[in-house]
Design an enzyme around this catalytic site. Structure first.
Site, mmCIF file in Angstrom:
data_model
loop_
_atom_site.group_PDB
_atom_site.id
_atom_site.type_symbol
_atom_site.label_atom_id
_atom_site.label_comp_id
_atom_site.label_asym_id
_atom_site.label_seq_id
_atom_site.Cartn_x
_atom_site.Cartn_y
_atom_site.Cartn_z
ATOM 1 N N CYS A 44 0.826 -1.212 0.000
ATOM 2 C CA CYS A 44 0.000 0.000 0.000
ATOM 3 C C CYS A 44 0.866 1.270 0.000
ATOM 4 C CB CYS A 44 -0.907 -0.045 1.225
ATOM 5 S SG CYS A 44 -1.718 1.487 1.648
ATOM 6 N N CYS A 47 0.275 3.715 2.820
ATOM 7 C CA CYS A 47 0.770 3.150 4.083
ATOM 8 C C CYS A 47 2.256 3.439 4.266
ATOM 9 C CB CYS A 47 0.524 1.647 4.129
ATOM 10 S SG CYS A 47 -1.222 1.194 4.097
#
Length: 119
Positions: A44, A47
């Site tokens: 991600c 993230c």
């Protein structure tokens, strides 16, 4: 090419800077502490940004807040237990008690403000 490899390596390492928690040790890790738990996934991109922001927060953190990480791919039961449907998500706990869940990237200054407001 060397830059790409170094950037990827740094991103990989930085995603593991904070200690990881699991379904088996979460209760122990949250007890008697102010905690931010970062729910993320290694694939991600937002993230990775959040991970860097948390690292910066930790460097300038003068309070008694501990940051832990949960990889939602490796700990799906924890993600389900806390209703994590979008990542990155930060969850705030005080002495093991759930306080607040926030979705999305937070800047280090937003994290400091949240710590001030929640703890």
């Amino acid at each position: 090419m060397k830059r790409v490899v170094l950037i990827l390596l740094f991103s990989f390492i930085s995603s593991f800077a904070a200690e990881h928690i699991t379904a088996q040790n979460i209760d122990e890790k949250l007890q008697n502490k102010n905690v931010i738990v970062d729910f993320y996934a290694t694939w991600c991109p937002p993230c990775k940004i959040m991970s860097k922001n948390l690292e910066e927060f930790e460097k300038s953190n003068s309070s008694n807040v501990v940051v832990y990480k949960v990889d939602v791919d490796k700990q799906p039961e924890l993600a389900k237990e806390y209703g994590i449907r979008t990542i990155p998500t930060t969850v705030y706990f005080k002495n093991g008690i759930f306080l607040k869940k926030e979705v999305g990237i937070k800047t280090p200054s937003q994290l400091h403000l949240n710590v001030k407001n929640y703890f």
